[in-house]
Write a protein that holds these residues in place. Structure first.
Motif, PDB file in Angstrom:
ATOM      1  N   ASN A   1      26.189  32.397  15.238  1.00 57.99           N
ATOM      2  CA  ASN A   1      25.098  31.513  15.384  1.00 57.99           C
ATOM      3  C   ASN A   1      25.208  30.291  14.508  1.00 57.99           C
ATOM      4  OD1 ASN A   1      23.275  32.739  16.929  1.00 57.99           O
ATOM      5  ND2 ASN A   1      22.085  33.448  15.259  1.00 57.99           N
ATOM      6  N   VAL A   2      25.739  29.234  14.990  1.00 56.93           N
ATOM      7  CA  VAL A   2      25.730  27.976  14.261  1.00 56.93           C
ATOM      8  C   VAL A   2      24.581  27.193  14.860  1.00 56.93           C
ATOM      9  CG1 VAL A   2      27.004  25.922  13.717  1.00 56.93           C
ATOM     10  CG2 VAL A   2      28.170  28.048  14.022  1.00 56.93           C
ATOM     11  N   ILE A   3      23.528  26.827  14.086  1.00 57.79           N
ATOM     12  CA  ILE A   3      22.347  26.316  14.726  1.00 57.79           C
ATOM     13  C   ILE A   3      21.791  25.081  14.062  1.00 57.79           C
ATOM     14  CG2 ILE A   3      20.185  27.106  15.702  1.00 57.79           C
ATOM     15  CD1 ILE A   3      21.475  29.838  14.895  1.00 57.79           C
ATOM     16  N   GLU A   4      21.592  24.062  14.838  1.00 57.04           N
ATOM     17  CA  GLU A   4      21.002  22.880  14.268  1.00 57.04           C
ATOM     18  C   GLU A   4      20.324  22.096  15.355  1.00 57.04           C
ATOM     19  OE1 GLU A   4      21.280  20.014  10.815  1.00 57.04           O
ATOM     20  OE2 GLU A   4      22.662  21.594  11.075  1.00 57.04           O
ATOM     21  N   GLU A   5      19.032  22.242  15.550  1.00 59.35           N
ATOM     22  CA  GLU A   5      18.346  21.481  16.564  1.00 59.35           C
ATOM     23  C   GLU A   5      17.470  20.485  15.855  1.00 59.35           C
ATOM     24  OE1 GLU A   5      15.555  22.228  20.438  1.00 59.35           O
ATOM     25  OE2 GLU A   5      16.519  23.863  19.400  1.00 59.35           O
ATOM     26  N   VAL A   6      17.759  19.208  16.046  1.00 59.20           N
ATOM     27  CA  VAL A   6      17.061  18.178  15.303  1.00 59.20           C
ATOM     28  C   VAL A   6      15.781  17.791  16.026  1.00 59.20           C
ATOM     29  CG1 VAL A   6      17.198  15.858  14.383  1.00 59.20           C
ATOM     30  CG2 VAL A   6      19.226  17.298  14.412  1.00 59.20           C
TER      31      VAL A   6
ATOM     32  N   HIS B   1      21.979  34.738  21.923  1.00 59.07           N
ATOM     33  CA  HIS B   1      20.797  34.168  21.282  1.00 59.07           C
ATOM     34  C   HIS B   1      21.155  33.048  20.325  1.00 59.07           C
ATOM     35  CE1 HIS B   1      22.069  37.428  18.528  1.00 59.07           C
ATOM     36  NE2 HIS B   1      21.648  36.624  17.573  1.00 59.07           N
ATOM     37  N   THR B   2      20.193  32.171  20.102  1.00 58.47           N
ATOM     38  CA  THR B   2      20.338  31.062  19.158  1.00 58.47           C
ATOM     39  C   THR B   2      19.018  30.882  18.422  1.00 58.47           C
ATOM     40  OG1 THR B   2      19.637  29.457  20.846  1.00 58.47           O
ATOM     41  CG2 THR B   2      22.001  29.803  20.577  1.00 58.47           C
ATOM     42  N   ASP B   3      19.075  30.274  17.244  1.00 61.22           N
ATOM     43  CA  ASP B   3      17.822  29.907  16.564  1.00 61.22           C
ATOM     44  C   ASP B   3      17.852  28.409  16.305  1.00 61.22           C
ATOM     45  OD1 ASP B   3      19.652  30.621  14.023  1.00 61.22           O
ATOM     46  OD2 ASP B   3      17.995  29.352  13.349  1.00 61.22           O
ATOM     47  N   ALA B   4      16.698  27.798  16.406  1.00 68.18           N
ATOM     48  CA  ALA B   4      16.576  26.352  16.207  1.00 68.18           C
ATOM     49  C   ALA B   4      16.172  26.100  14.762  1.00 68.18           C
ATOM     50  CB  ALA B   4      15.559  25.764  17.167  1.00 68.18           C
ATOM     51  N   GLU B   5      17.131  25.741  13.954  1.00 72.02           N
ATOM     52  CA  GLU B   5      16.941  25.686  12.507  1.00 72.02           C
ATOM     53  C   GLU B   5      15.841  24.731  12.077  1.00 72.02           C
ATOM     54  OE1 GLU B   5      19.665  24.900   8.508  1.00 72.02           O
ATOM     55  OE2 GLU B   5      20.556  24.843  10.502  1.00 72.02           O
ATOM     56  N   ARG B   6      15.723  23.596  12.749  1.00 68.87           N
ATOM     57  CA  ARG B   6      14.762  22.593  12.295  1.00 68.87           C
ATOM     58  C   ARG B   6      13.544  22.479  13.201  1.00 68.87           C
ATOM     59  NH1 ARG B   6      18.541  17.645   9.951  1.00 68.87           N
ATOM     60  NH2 ARG B   6      19.821  18.943   8.589  1.00 68.87           N
ATOM     61  N   ALA B   7      13.430  23.371  14.134  1.00 67.92           N
ATOM     62  CA  ALA B   7      12.246  23.356  14.999  1.00 67.92           C
ATOM     63  C   ALA B   7      11.089  24.040  14.292  1.00 67.92           C
ATOM     64  CB  ALA B   7      12.562  24.068  16.312  1.00 67.92           C
TER      65      ALA B   7
ATOM     66  N   ARG C   1      18.627  34.687  25.652  1.00 68.87           N
ATOM     67  CA  ARG C   1      18.877  34.409  27.064  1.00 68.87           C
ATOM     68  C   ARG C   1      19.750  35.494  27.682  1.00 68.87           C
ATOM     69  NH1 ARG C   1      17.747  29.079  28.551  1.00 68.87           N
ATOM     70  NH2 ARG C   1      17.358  27.679  26.787  1.00 68.87           N
ATOM     71  N   ALA C   2      19.577  35.680  28.969  1.00 68.00           N
ATOM     72  CA  ALA C   2      20.450  36.590  29.705  1.00 68.00           C
ATOM     73  C   ALA C   2      21.827  35.952  29.826  1.00 68.00           C
ATOM     74  CB  ALA C   2      19.875  36.873  31.083  1.00 68.00           C
ATOM     75  N   SER C   3      22.860  36.674  29.439  1.00 68.12           N
ATOM     76  CA  SER C   3      24.214  36.167  29.637  1.00 68.12           C
ATOM     77  C   SER C   3      24.774  36.627  30.980  1.00 68.12           C
ATOM     78  CB  SER C   3      25.131  36.625  28.493  1.00 68.12           C
ATOM     79  OG  SER C   3      25.099  38.019  28.337  1.00 68.12           O
ATOM     80  N   VAL C   4      24.194  37.679  31.524  1.00 69.19           N
ATOM     81  CA  VAL C   4      24.576  38.183  32.849  1.00 69.19           C
ATOM     82  C   VAL C   4      23.309  38.434  33.651  1.00 69.19           C
ATOM     83  CG1 VAL C   4      26.710  39.248  32.028  1.00 69.19           C
ATOM     84  CG2 VAL C   4      24.592  40.587  32.035  1.00 69.19           C
ATOM     85  N   ALA C   5      23.453  38.608  34.951  1.00 71.17           N
ATOM     86  CA  ALA C   5      22.299  38.908  35.795  1.00 71.17           C
ATOM     87  C   ALA C   5      21.769  40.303  35.487  1.00 71.17           C
ATOM     88  CB  ALA C   5      22.698  38.805  37.266  1.00 71.17           C
ATOM     89  N   HIS C   6      20.442  40.449  35.497  1.00 69.60           N
ATOM     90  CA  HIS C   6      19.789  41.740  35.319  1.00 69.60           C
ATOM     91  C   HIS C   6      18.992  42.066  36.579  1.00 69.60           C
ATOM     92  CE1 HIS C   6      20.567  40.578  31.158  1.00 69.60           C
ATOM     93  NE2 HIS C   6      20.191  41.764  30.724  1.00 69.60           N
TER      94      HIS C   6
END
Length: 604
Positions: free
Chosen positions: A90-95, A325-331, A339-344
């Motif tokens: 998880n490298v995360i940086e949402e400005v 999954h991801t996290d938005a560091e600055r949100a 998120r689904a990576s494959v269909a369920h």
């Protein structure tokens, strides 16, 4: 479920917890090198070659080189304390321009109504609470999106800023004016927010100022900070506290272990008492357990943080996860998006991986047993071949066959050659000793050492299966080193090295398609890496007039397919993260390839 920093004391650097998912990179995103490919003159439709194609390579010192392809790359490898490979992880940086102060309600709460819940919570005696799809879910669809309940330093981290979790130099520490604890600067973006150094934490710590005379002792104090932040929520934000305390702590299991409970008693309980806090001992231990079992490792670019999220902690474990999954560091609220990576299909288990997928069964199960307090018996762990990937297989010294565990769910079971005519066996102790020795040798290779990784692979070609997880680790590093470091820049590489990069990426993709299928970071990054040498070779053949128009169209279609899927997958990452920037680069490359349509007609 804790996804904290891979049990630094007990696990090797390859033990990358995927819930804690720090997407461990081979290539760190300290800076960028850009390759811009563009025609210098209008292309002549009647010829198979443009007047000239130029790649402008803008280096760190401002000089330019010229070659023949468009590529933007992450890079530079930094020397690591442990052998690092980029998995998911998880490298995360949402400005974002707006940040919410700790006394404001999380704006992310209102977003929940925008997405009809696509899952339901189930319970079983074996799994406890878990999540299944309540309807069909498409790849890429958001399953869980939730703000953090609490964020804080990882246990056993180094000297970091309490606001933004960046590592600090001992000689350059800014001390909070309120409590004297370490920060990166007066203007740290995490000061004043509950996801960083809040005002109520500052007030609570003002009478417990650390001593800077002994930096090692100061680092030990960090063990207690995240538990403290959770405990402070009891009065500072009771709603968040209720979310935290509802999580599983496995106190009885942890008490039965001779290491965890005493360590928490020493590092957390007694330290909080020495700071003057009056929390109940059992309550402190419970919070420690909640963090160990449920926390996600978050952040990137040198951050050392973990966080608790409501909802996401219910996802079950599987060594072939169905989500990313991801996290938005600055949100606001530092939300986590699963998120689904494959269909369920409706009723399918929604899972993520609590261990590092690029490890073998022995290591994954050990990590899960020690940190999550259960024995994984998933389909991959139960299969000696690991779903046909042979990620734990050795080469037989007698017949060159494959040696696998006779009972992968039993750590002490012997290993045996698959060839019926061969009777070669290895003891479990012998396997563990060999893995320990080879892992240590792999970790000693410098992160930039292409030749070192290649020598390791050659040296053990008759010992390890080609897909053994130690080989995959070396190959994953090579997939990102070839084309990006001095002496191996993409436009300078001879055909043999370009073909080697292609071979590596294709071999990795065969494994990733099994262990992390669908919209996974591993696949998105590797698809991007794969397109580069293909484009260079195609351009060179084109310039030499060594390729027909039809073959050129075929190759470009292949490259377009890789870039398209890479951009699709990596577009889910925060825009300013290395993966998000790679998605932008993939789209830019697709735009550049359209130039070729002036020569060969529409590509797709």
């Amino acid at each position: 479920m804790q996804l904290a920093k891979e049990q630094r004391e007990t696990n090797s650097n390859l033990n990358m917890n995927k819930k804690s998912h720090k997407k461990k990179p081979s290539v760190s995103a300290c800076h960028w090198r850009d390759y811009d490919f563009f025609p210098t003159q209008v292309l002549n439709k009647n010829t198979l070659a443009p007047e000239s194609f130029i790649i402008r390579h803008k280096t760190l010192d401002g000089h330019s080189y010229y070659a023949s392809l468009m590529l933007r790359c992450l890079t530079c490898h930094k020397k690591r304390g442990k052998h690092e490979v980029r998995n998911k992880e998880n490298v995360i940086e949402e400005v974002l321009d707006v940040e919410v102060k700790e006394n404001e309600k999380d704006s992310a709460e209102s977003e929940k109504e925008k997405h009809k819940q696509c899952y339901e919570i189930k319970h079983s005696d074996v799994m406890g609470r878990y999540v299944v799809a309540s309807r069909d879910i498409k790849p890429g669809e958001v399953i869980v999106e939730a703000p953090a309940l609490a964020v804080g330093p990882c246990s056993g981290c180094g000297l970091i800023c309490l606001g933004c979790y960046r590592e600090l130099e001992e000689s350059n520490i800014y001390k909070c004016t309120g409590c004297n604890w370490p920060l990166c600067s007066k203007s740290c973006p995490g000061v004043g927010y509950y996801t960083g150094h809040s005002s109520y934490e500052c007030e609570a710590l003002k009478d417990s100022s650390p001593s800077y005379a002994n930096i090692e002792e100061l680092k030990e104090c960090y063990h207690a900070l995240m538990p403290l932040r959770c405990l402070l929520l009891k009065t500072a934000d009771p709603e968040k506290w209720e979310g935290v305390i509802a999580m599983e702590a496995h106190n009885e299991l942890r008490k039965s272990r001779g290491d965890i409970w005493p360590a928490n008693e020493r590092n957390v309980v007694q330290r909080l008492k020495s700071w003057g806090f009056k929390f109940d001992d059992v309550e402190i231990h419970t919070v420690c357990g909640i963090l160990e079992v449920n926390a996600f490792e978050v952040g990137g670019n040198g951050a050392n943080a973990r966080a608790l999220y409501d909802g996401a902690f219910l996802l079950a474990h599987d060594c072939t996860p169905s989500t990313t999954h991801t996290d938005a560091e600055r949100a606001p609220g530092r939300p986590l998006t699963v998120r689904a990576s494959v269909a369920h299909r409706a009723g399918d288990l929604v899972s993520l991986c609590y261990a590092y997928t690029l490890q073998g069964t022995l290591k994954r199960r050990e990590h899960i047993r020690l940190s999550k307090f259960f024995e994984c018996r998933c389909r991959r762990c139960s299969d000696p071949s690991e779903l046909g990937t042979f990620a734990s297989a050795f080469r037989c010294p007698r017949c060159s066959g494959r040696i696998l565990s006779t009972a992968p769910l039993e750590p002490t079971a012997p290993w045996r050659c698959l060839d019926i005519a061969c009777t070669y066996t290895m003891t479990a102790g012998g396997v563990q000793a060999m893995l320990k020795r080879l892992t240590e040798e792999l970790e000693q290779i410098d992160a930039n050492d292409v030749e070192g990784f290649e020598k390791f692979l050659h040296k053990y070609r008759n010992v390890l299966h080609d897909n053994h997880y130690l080989c995959l680790s070396a190959l994953h590093s090579l997939s990102q080193l070839y084309g990006k470091i001095s002496g191996f820049m993409i436009h300078e590489m001879p055909e043999s090295q370009l073909h080697r990069k292609i071979e590596i990426c294709r071999d990795l993709m065969k494994v990733f398609d099994v262990i992390e299928p669908g919209y996974s970071r591993l696949r998105g990054i590797t698809l991007y890496e794969l397109h580069a040498p293909l484009m260079v070779l195609t351009t060179r053949d084109f310039e030499k007039k060594a390729i027909t128009k039809e073959n050129l169209r075929t190759r470009l279609k292949e490259i377009v397919s890789y870039l398209t899927e890479s951009a699709l997958i990596l577009d889910f990452e925060p825009k300013q993260s290395p993966e998000g920037l790679m998605a932008t680069a993939a789209r830019d490359a697709l735009d550049k390839i359209k130039t070729w349509e002036q020569i060969i007609g529409k590509i797709s």
